[in-house]
Design a protein around this motif. Sequence first.
Motif, short mmCIF file in Angstrom:
data_model
loop_
_atom_site.label_atom_id
_atom_site.label_comp_id
_atom_site.label_asym_id
_atom_site.label_seq_id
_atom_site.Cartn_x
_atom_site.Cartn_y
_atom_site.Cartn_z
N TRP A 1 -33.67 -33.93 -6.31
CA TRP A 1 -33.66 -33.36 -7.66
C TRP A 1 -35.02 -33.53 -8.33
CZ3 TRP A 1 -34.81 -36.31 -11.87
CH2 TRP A 1 -34.66 -37.69 -11.77
N VAL B 1 -37.56 -31.09 -6.60
CA VAL B 1 -37.34 -29.71 -7.07
C VAL B 1 -37.93 -29.53 -8.47
CG1 VAL B 1 -35.57 -28.04 -7.75
CG2 VAL B 1 -35.38 -29.27 -5.57
N LEU B 2 -37.73 -30.50 -9.32
CA LEU B 2 -38.26 -30.44 -10.69
C LEU B 2 -39.79 -30.37 -10.68
CD1 LEU B 2 -37.20 -30.50 -13.62
CD2 LEU B 2 -37.51 -32.97 -13.56
N SER C 1 -47.75 -31.97 -4.30
CA SER C 1 -46.52 -31.22 -4.03
C SER C 1 -45.99 -31.47 -2.62
CB SER C 1 -46.76 -29.71 -4.23
OG SER C 1 -47.12 -29.44 -5.55
N GLY D 1 -44.42 -28.88 -19.01
CA GLY D 1 -44.08 -27.50 -18.66
C GLY D 1 -43.89 -26.64 -19.90
N ILE E 1 -41.83 -29.52 -8.16
CA ILE E 1 -42.30 -28.29 -7.51
C ILE E 1 -42.05 -27.08 -8.42
CG2 ILE E 1 -42.02 -26.78 -5.50
CD1 ILE E 1 -43.36 -29.52 -4.91
N SER E 2 -40.94 -27.05 -9.11
CA SER E 2 -40.64 -25.93 -10.00
C SER E 2 -41.68 -25.80 -11.10
CB SER E 2 -39.25 -26.10 -10.63
OG SER E 2 -38.26 -26.04 -9.64
N ARG E 3 -42.08 -26.92 -11.67
CA ARG E 3 -43.13 -26.87 -12.71
C ARG E 3 -44.43 -26.36 -12.12
NH1 ARG E 3 -47.26 -30.34 -13.60
NH2 ARG E 3 -48.27 -30.18 -15.61
N ASP E 4 -44.79 -26.84 -10.94
CA ASP E 4 -46.03 -26.39 -10.31
C ASP E 4 -45.99 -24.90 -10.01
OD1 ASP E 4 -46.99 -28.94 -10.51
OD2 ASP E 4 -46.73 -29.43 -8.39
N VAL E 5 -44.85 -24.41 -9.55
CA VAL E 5 -44.71 -22.98 -9.27
C VAL E 5 -44.82 -22.18 -10.57
CG1 VAL E 5 -43.08 -21.20 -8.49
CG2 VAL E 5 -43.43 -23.26 -7.12
N LEU E 6 -44.19 -22.68 -11.64
CA LEU E 6 -44.28 -22.03 -12.93
C LEU E 6 -45.73 -21.93 -13.38
CD1 LEU E 6 -43.04 -20.97 -15.66
CD2 LEU E 6 -43.09 -23.36 -16.40
#
Length: 184
Positions: free
Chosen positions: A91, A94-95, A76, A169, A97-102
């Motif tokens: 972009w 962000v994609l 990350s 995801g 990192i967003s999956r990792d945060v989810l």
Amino acid sequence: MKARIWTVPNQITFLRLGFLPLFLILIVYERYAWALLVLFVSAVTDALDGLLARSLDQKSALGAYLDPIADKLLLSSSFIALAMAKKIAWWLTVLVISRDVLLLVVAAVILIIQGYRPFPPSLLGKATTFFEISVVFLTILGATWPDERITILLHYLAYAVTVFVVLSGFHYAITVARRLHHST
């Protein structure tokens, strides 16, 4: 799994975590050849700690948590540092990192609600990680030794990462929802 902390594999994982600031500093200061070396050493220590945990019978609860955390932190933060250096598109970062945060949020919720539940990585998750690592490695390699072939490959790998991040995801979310449904 044993509650040992200072096993050899855990010490190697702590060492890998210690490489993280150095790796990020090398990226920020555009010392890509050195960053590539640190990335390679991190990969070797990642393989080594798993091998030693199995062969020395030193698997531990801490290692089960720490190893994937070290991997995710490296991956990350690599995406973020390389995006800041304008080597990877924001972009895509962000994609990823967003999956990792989810995944992190869902794991935390499950931990709070049901306690520890092992979630072995799926084939999609492993493929996603493979493509993400490939993007980071080739981005640093291309920054070290610019080559048009690497640029073209990275273009296609960005789309592969996108597809696998989205699929894995959704797969993870569906798997978790099923497990939560069956446990109630």
